[in-house]
Design a protein around this motif. Structure first.
Motif, mmCIF file in Angstrom:
data_model
loop_
_atom_site.group_PDB
_atom_site.id
_atom_site.type_symbol
_atom_site.label_atom_id
_atom_site.label_comp_id
_atom_site.label_asym_id
_atom_site.label_seq_id
_atom_site.Cartn_x
_atom_site.Cartn_y
_atom_site.Cartn_z
ATOM 1 N N GLN A 50 40.538 43.027 34.983
ATOM 2 C CA GLN A 50 41.192 42.160 34.015
ATOM 3 C C GLN A 50 42.216 43.000 33.272
ATOM 4 O O GLN A 50 42.217 44.228 33.365
ATOM 5 C CB GLN A 50 40.203 41.518 33.050
ATOM 6 C CG GLN A 50 39.567 42.506 32.086
ATOM 7 C CD GLN A 50 38.564 41.835 31.174
ATOM 8 O OE1 GLN A 50 37.557 41.333 31.646
ATOM 9 N NE2 GLN A 50 38.832 41.846 29.887
ATOM 10 N N THR A 52 44.797 43.007 29.465
ATOM 11 C CA THR A 52 45.280 42.384 28.240
ATOM 12 C C THR A 52 46.685 42.919 27.972
ATOM 13 O O THR A 52 46.985 44.079 28.265
ATOM 14 C CB THR A 52 44.373 42.663 27.021
ATOM 15 O OG1 THR A 52 44.299 44.074 26.786
ATOM 16 C CG2 THR A 52 42.984 42.093 27.221
ATOM 17 N N ASN A 54 49.205 43.093 24.811
ATOM 18 C CA ASN A 54 49.294 42.927 23.352
ATOM 19 C C ASN A 54 48.099 42.157 22.806
ATOM 20 O O ASN A 54 48.230 41.263 21.977
ATOM 21 C CB ASN A 54 50.622 42.276 22.969
ATOM 22 C CG ASN A 54 51.790 43.171 23.325
ATOM 23 O OD1 ASN A 54 51.699 44.392 23.246
ATOM 24 N ND2 ASN A 54 52.879 42.569 23.756
ATOM 25 N N GLY A 55 46.917 42.515 23.320
ATOM 26 C CA GLY A 55 45.670 41.971 22.811
ATOM 27 C C GLY A 55 45.259 40.613 23.364
ATOM 28 O O GLY A 55 44.198 40.111 23.030
ATOM 29 N N LYS A 56 46.085 40.023 24.228
ATOM 30 C CA LYS A 56 45.760 38.713 24.792
ATOM 31 C C LYS A 56 45.499 38.850 26.290
ATOM 32 O O LYS A 56 46.140 39.660 26.972
ATOM 33 C CB LYS A 56 46.914 37.736 24.571
ATOM 34 C CG LYS A 56 47.175 37.448 23.118
ATOM 35 C CD LYS A 56 48.345 36.504 22.950
ATOM 36 C CE LYS A 56 48.614 36.277 21.471
ATOM 37 N NZ LYS A 56 49.819 35.496 21.258
ATOM 38 N N GLU A 57 44.571 38.038 26.802
ATOM 39 C CA GLU A 57 44.267 38.069 28.230
ATOM 40 C C GLU A 57 45.548 37.879 29.039
ATOM 41 O O GLU A 57 46.389 37.036 28.719
ATOM 42 C CB GLU A 57 43.268 36.964 28.579
ATOM 43 C CG GLU A 57 42.849 37.010 30.027
ATOM 44 C CD GLU A 57 41.825 35.947 30.382
ATOM 45 O OE1 GLU A 57 41.569 35.786 31.576
ATOM 46 O OE2 GLU A 57 41.300 35.284 29.471
ATOM 47 N N HIS A 58 45.690 38.693 30.082
ATOM 48 C CA HIS A 58 46.883 38.645 30.935
ATOM 49 C C HIS A 58 46.412 38.555 32.378
ATOM 50 O O HIS A 58 45.835 39.504 32.908
ATOM 51 C CB HIS A 58 47.740 39.898 30.713
ATOM 52 C CG HIS A 58 49.056 39.841 31.402
ATOM 53 N ND1 HIS A 58 50.092 39.069 30.942
ATOM 54 C CD2 HIS A 58 49.491 40.436 32.528
ATOM 55 C CE1 HIS A 58 51.130 39.210 31.751
ATOM 56 N NE2 HIS A 58 50.782 40.025 32.723
ATOM 57 N N ASN A 59 46.642 37.416 33.023
ATOM 58 C CA ASN A 59 46.155 37.189 34.381
ATOM 59 C C ASN A 59 47.304 37.069 35.380
ATOM 60 O O ASN A 59 47.270 36.257 36.286
ATOM 61 C CB ASN A 59 45.267 35.940 34.436
ATOM 62 C CG ASN A 59 44.482 35.871 35.733
ATOM 63 O OD1 ASN A 59 44.171 36.887 36.334
ATOM 64 N ND2 ASN A 59 44.182 34.671 36.177
ATOM 65 N N THR A 67 59.241 41.633 27.256
ATOM 66 C CA THR A 67 57.995 41.992 26.586
ATOM 67 C C THR A 67 57.907 43.507 26.416
ATOM 68 O O THR A 67 57.556 44.006 25.346
ATOM 69 C CB THR A 67 56.784 41.468 27.386
ATOM 70 O OG1 THR A 67 56.868 40.051 27.462
ATOM 71 C CG2 THR A 67 55.466 41.870 26.735
#
Length: 90
Positions: A50, A52, A54-59, A67
């Motif tokens: 998995q 992230t 910037n602290g958010k899930e990145h899929n 960015t």
């Protein structure tokens, strides 16, 4: 897409390092640094489980240059088997 497109992107692959901090030149980038770090990095743990951004899930197996230019952190969580569900978002 690639880095020569009007909106370039960076592909994400398994890293060979635990952490790298890229200092961004203020002449060209609004951010100060972009950090890529790993959890569980080892010779056996070579597959991204998995991520992230910037602290958010990145899929996604990529992220846009815009960015990167703002600075931030990409964190990669690694394991011994491929996660066939990671990197499948469009």
């Amino acid at each position: 897409k690639g880095t020569v497109d009007a909106e370039p992107v960076y592909d994400i692959t398994s890293p060979v390092f635990d952490e790298v901090v890229i200092e961004l030149d203020p002449k060209y980038y609004s951010g100060k640094t972009f950090t890529i770090s790993t959890e569980n990095n080892s010779e056996d743990n070579m597959y991204i489980q998995q991520a992230t951004l910037n602290g958010k899930e990145h899929n996604q197996f990529w992220f846009p240059h815009k960015t990167f230019a703002k600075g931030g952190e990409l964190k990669l969580f690694l394991g011994p088997e491929p996660n066939k569900n990671w990197g499948t978002a469009k």
